[in-house]
Design a protein around this motif. Sequence first.
Motif, PDB file in Angstrom:
ATOM      1  N   CYS A 177      22.815  -1.849   8.101  1.00  9.19           N
ATOM      2  CA  CYS A 177      23.420  -0.690   8.770  1.00  9.19           C
ATOM      3  C   CYS A 177      23.461  -0.888  10.281  1.00  9.19           C
ATOM      4  O   CYS A 177      22.425  -1.105  10.908  1.00  9.19           O
ATOM      5  N   GLY A 178      24.649  -0.787  10.863  1.00  7.78           N
ATOM      6  CA  GLY A 178      24.803  -0.978  12.297  1.00  7.78           C
ATOM      7  C   GLY A 178      24.977   0.326  13.060  1.00  7.78           C
ATOM      8  O   GLY A 178      24.921   0.343  14.281  1.00  7.78           O
ATOM      9  N   GLY A 179      25.192   1.431  12.335  1.00  6.73           N
ATOM     10  CA  GLY A 179      25.405   2.712  13.009  1.00  6.73           C
ATOM     11  C   GLY A 179      24.648   3.824  12.313  1.00  6.73           C
ATOM     12  O   GLY A 179      24.684   3.929  11.089  1.00  6.73           O
ATOM     13  N   THR A 180      23.957   4.635  13.108  1.00  3.34           N
ATOM     14  CA  THR A 180      23.237   5.776  12.550  1.00  3.34           C
ATOM     15  C   THR A 180      23.641   7.019  13.324  1.00  3.34           C
ATOM     16  O   THR A 180      23.574   7.030  14.552  1.00  3.34           O
ATOM     17  N   PRO A 200      26.993   0.672   7.466  1.00  8.40           N
ATOM     18  CA  PRO A 200      27.325  -0.593   8.114  1.00  8.40           C
ATOM     19  C   PRO A 200      28.142  -0.363   9.390  1.00  8.40           C
ATOM     20  O   PRO A 200      27.902  -1.011  10.406  1.00  8.40           O
ATOM     21  N   ALA A 234      18.244   0.427   7.526  1.00  5.76           N
ATOM     22  CA  ALA A 234      18.393  -0.725   6.630  1.00  5.76           C
ATOM     23  C   ALA A 234      19.050  -1.846   7.413  1.00  5.76           C
ATOM     24  O   ALA A 234      19.856  -1.586   8.314  1.00  5.76           O
ATOM     25  N   PRO A 235      18.717  -3.101   7.093  1.00  7.63           N
ATOM     26  CA  PRO A 235      19.231  -4.222   7.900  1.00  7.63           C
ATOM     27  C   PRO A 235      20.753  -4.338   7.901  1.00  7.63           C
ATOM     28  O   PRO A 235      21.318  -4.861   8.855  1.00  7.63           O
TER      29      PRO A 235
END
Lengths: 84, 84, 148, 148
Positions: D23-26, D97, D20-21
């Motif tokens: 979200c910065g960490g997976t 995020p 998702a736009p």
Amino acid sequence: MATGTVQVRFFARYAELAGCETTAVSVAVPATVADVVRQVREAIPGAALLPERPLAAVNMRHVRLDAPVNDGDEVAFLPPVAGG
Amino acid sequence: MATGTVQVRFFARYAELAGCETTAVSVAVPATVADVVRQVREAIPGAALLPERPLAAVNMRHVRLDAPVNDGDEVAFLPPVAGG
Amino acid sequence: MTYLTRDPIVVSALIAEVAAPQCGGTCVFLGTVRDAPQDGGVTGIEYSAYEAMAVAELDRLLAEARKRWPETRLAVRHRLGLVPTEEASIGIAAAAPHRTAAFEACRYVIEEAKKRLPIWKKELRADGTALWVDPAGRPAVVGPEGTP
Amino acid sequence: MTYLTRDPIVVSALIAEVAAPQCGGTCVFLGTVRDAPQDGGVTGIEYSAYEAMAVAELDRLLAEARKRWPETRLAVRHRLGLVPTEEASIGIAAAAPHRTAAFEACRYVIEEAKKRLPIWKKELRADGTALWVDPAGRPAVVGPEGTP
């Protein structure tokens, strides 16, 4: 005292021990999971090999052995879980 | 006192401020990174805009400003890092 | 070891690099460029690096991680150049016999990478402006052990 | 939500599910079947489940994780049937995020899955024998909160 019918399910090694995957038992209700365990261990020869205090679920939720069991409930006996 | 030549590298915003990516400065050796900072801020007009205590590396290792600098070393001034 | 790339990061390739029959747990971290609607929208980030030092620093921090979690296998890729929103700028894979080491080693690598890699971001805004990202609260001087 | 599958787990599909736009960490975790040379070699594990309850339990534990890490997006896949050595039996992806939530939520899901999912393993040895895996030290009775 009323009598209820409980659907019992065995899984994995317990199904092998019990020689079946499902059975139905009649118990005096209100009952507990422990009552169902005792009933099943007496009624099914192979089930006597199940632990006296197995991991159990009622209606697909983990429960303790003193959890209530009512007519129509599904009680499952689960070998120690090992998912993942 | 001997004089050494040090290769200086600027990166990212510091390269924009200095108006160049590399320069060479002469310093009296043994020197420290802080000496090189002072020298560079005086020698290059745009470099005066660099912080007085920038993040620095000598020969590709993060160092403090009191770290020694010798002839032939590569000294880099690094804007706050933001990798990842 | 090719840590730096200008191409999209391929997670399956990272995982394949660390896979081994004795490893039961693999932890992967992806850092992705996120949009920032409160800043008028971010279309991407332009990454630049002190490349030789970034490679040297990654060598050092992976060596530290392997010493601390000895049976852990690690792979890292950092992308440079323009990375559009929602794509990964960094990918880390850690495989270990047991999952605790995999999680801890993976976390260690991203935390250290954020602190130590000489890599910089220029944020490209939807309105056409570009802005160097200056991580808030980061001390201007960091010693070899990350102390100011 | 299809948590259970008899096909190989595709990591890129799991990641795409949580992307998702904002979200910065997976964080991704893969549990893989490992070889056990000390046991004469393991060729694979046959996974069986109380399927309806495994799905219900995953629904519950993902709801717990989403409550605890509200902005986190989660996807889980558990494979059933024969899983050969080195292939994944479970895959979890958590996007957030910020990376701390991604790591923590991913770890929570695998830890709870190990404790709570009604799934069993039969280890297939290289010599042709098969053995139910009985996790050592696991109490025979577990209450709803994981207490004996």
